[in-house]
Design an enzyme around this catalytic site. Structure first.
Site, mmCIF file in Angstrom:
data_model
loop_
_atom_site.group_PDB
_atom_site.id
_atom_site.type_symbol
_atom_site.label_atom_id
_atom_site.label_comp_id
_atom_site.label_asym_id
_atom_site.label_seq_id
_atom_site.Cartn_x
_atom_site.Cartn_y
_atom_site.Cartn_z
ATOM 1 N N LYS A 125 23.041 -111.292 -33.784
ATOM 2 C CA LYS A 125 22.890 -111.170 -35.240
ATOM 3 C C LYS A 125 23.750 -112.225 -35.905
ATOM 4 O O LYS A 125 24.747 -112.679 -35.323
ATOM 5 C CB LYS A 125 23.355 -109.777 -35.693
ATOM 6 C CG LYS A 125 22.879 -109.382 -37.067
ATOM 7 C CD LYS A 125 21.455 -108.865 -37.073
ATOM 8 C CE LYS A 125 20.933 -108.614 -38.469
ATOM 9 N NZ LYS A 125 19.615 -107.967 -38.470
ATOM 10 N N ASP A 165 16.634 -111.149 -42.455
ATOM 11 C CA ASP A 165 17.239 -109.828 -42.668
ATOM 12 C C ASP A 165 17.502 -109.746 -44.174
ATOM 13 O O ASP A 165 16.914 -110.533 -44.938
ATOM 14 C CB ASP A 165 18.538 -109.666 -41.855
ATOM 15 C CG ASP A 165 19.068 -108.229 -41.864
ATOM 16 O OD1 ASP A 165 18.429 -107.368 -41.243
ATOM 17 O OD2 ASP A 165 20.094 -107.956 -42.506
#
Ligand code: NDP
Length: 445
Positions: A125, A165
């Protein structure tokens, strides 16, 4: 926890102040306790200790020049958590709240989520504390180019494939891809969520919201419930919330509320999604503007009030820890029978306890929202094969994957003695594949 308590304690000690990361690790390790008992070879090989420590954590300066000519400095992150079953894969979050602990919790969850999709993707991430809200297109572009100038050293189609995201949509992915291509002089599938003209996949935009509904539909069917005729409350009004609203409506439900970080709208007659898309996707405005188009709807300041609206199904799709114990109790008291997590870790541990105790049909994030990354995996396959599947082909594969995630999580929950507990099931089903791969590959990392 008993066997894995020392592992959790070491995480807290070694990563002070990273509360979201501690929370995610605790929940997962609690579920994995029976696995540690059943598979002593994992304990012996230090799999649990290795599993909670990222393979690599990168932090970097992101300087850029705003429209007034002033130099701004943000902080960039990429956490490459686990590559046992494939290249690191996970989104890039652009939001002022971003810090190392948040990126680590998201990267950690991503390992299990990616494993659940059955596709060969490791977990990672990234992100930055940059806030795209209120910035001009040129400012966003200069930030994205500076971010990629550094990130390019660490990523690649066989190494690490970032995606969108919160705060990173098609525009940001486009600017990042353009910069990567210029720096490397390579046209590869290094990012997913790309535009359709340059390697993006049909149905990727819709995938997380659609996948959430496919997953919940399957989980509800097993309990004799359905979207058809149900009232649904969805938080957020971004990518996940918009397409969850679209699919839930197609499946016969009425979505009555949406929100953003300022407040929520309640439209008893059913949300008019075209208006939300106009405000959010085209004008980049605030959800409060909805009532100017539909005066019969209500707007309320603040986010948590949305959970006091009576509903059958709740789909939290904004951000982490948005439902606390009090909100969870309110949902249950008002007759809510299913909760599906579109956002990552939107329910606090107290809220999860309320859902499990009350036998709510509860789809935890890493299973319920895996449709986005699953379709990113399909985008990677299409890029490697240099061909494009139709919307219907991708959507059918997405549905198949979501149904199999439900079945695998449900089977693992039953195998470990708590049949309806999909938190347990998803954590165990996701973990087993990664743990076996780590064991097979020796102590290389
Ligand atoms: P977007 O940026 O498109 O939308 C986020 C929405 O949540 C916006 O409405 C935003 O409101 C709201 N929001 C963000 N932060 C907060 C906050 N602190 N408090 C209240 N509301 C907030 O993001 P996505 O829809 O892509 O992501 C939403 C969630 O889903 C995240 O948890 C993400 O990690 C998760 N997710 C996303 C996937 C994807 O494919 N996009 C895949 C899997 C999970 P505002 O506009 O006011 O900021």
């Amino acid at each position: 926890m008993t066997h894995l308590t020392p592992v959790y304690e070491a995480v807290v000690k070694r990563n002070p102040g990273e509360t979201e990361f501690h929370q995610a690790v605790q929940e997962v390790l609690e579920s994995l306790e029976p696995v540690a008992l059943k598979y002593p070879e994992f304990v012996k090989a230090g799999i649990f200790e290795r599993f909670v420590e990222p393979e690599r954590q990168i932090m970097f300066r992101v300087p850029w020049v705003d429209d007034a000519g002033k130099v701004q400095v943000n902080r960039g992150f990429r956490v490459q958590f686990n590559s046992a079953i494939g290249p690191y894969k996970g989104g890039i979050r652009l939001h002022p709240s971003v810090n190392l602990g948040i990126i680590k919790f998201l990267g950690f969850e991503q390992i299990l989520k990616n494993s659940l999709t059955t596709l060969p993707m490791g977990g990672g991430k990234g992100g930055s504390d940059f806030d795209p809200k209120g910035k001009s297109d040129m400012e966003v572009m200069r930030f994205c180019q500076s971010f990629m100038l550094e990130l390019t050293r660490y990523i690649g189609p066989d190494t690490d494939v970032p995606a969108g995201d919160i705060g990173t949509g098609g525009r940001e992915i486009g600017y990042m891809f353009g910069m990567y291509k210029k720096l490397r002089n390579e046209f590869t599938g290094v990012l997913t969520g790309k535009g359709l003209q340059y390697g993006g996949s049909l149905a990727r935009t819709e995938a997380t919201g659609y996948g959430l509904c496919y997953f919940m539909d399957e989980a509800m069917k097993a309990k004799g419930k359905t979207f058809s005729g149900s009232t649904v409350v969805i938080s957020g009004s971004g990518n996940v919330a918009i397409y969850a609203t679209q699919k839930a409506t197609q499946l016969g439900a009425k979505v009555v509320a949406l929100s953003d970080s300022n407040g929520y709208i309640y439209d008893k007659t059913g949300i008019k999604l075209e208006t939300v898309q106009l405000i959010k996707e085209v004008q980049r405005g605030r959800i409060s503007e909805y009532v100017q188009h539909h005066p019969e709807a209500e707007y309320h300041d603040g986010c948590s009030g949305i959970w006091s609206i009576p509903c059958d199904i709740a789909l939290p799709s904004a951000t982490q820890n948005e439902i606390d114990g009090v909100s969870a109790k309110m949902l249950v008291q008002n007759g809510c029978f299913a909760v599906g997590e579109g956002a990552n870790m939107p329910s606090t541990p107290e809220a999860v306890e309320v859902f499990l105790k009350n036998r709510i049909i509860y789809g935890p994030a890493k299973a319920a929202n895996a449709g986005g990354v699953a379709t990113s995996g399909l985008e990677m396959s299409q890029n490697s094969m240099r061909l494009s599947w139709t919307f219907e082909e991708v959507d059918a594969k997405l549905k198949e994957i979501m149904v199999s995630i439900y079945k695998n999580a449900s089977a693992a929950a039953a195998e470990f003695g708590d049949a309806d507990n999909l938190v347990l099931g998803a954590n165990i089903a996701g973990f087993m594949k990664v743990a076996r791969a780590m064991l097979a590959q020796g102590v290389t990392y």
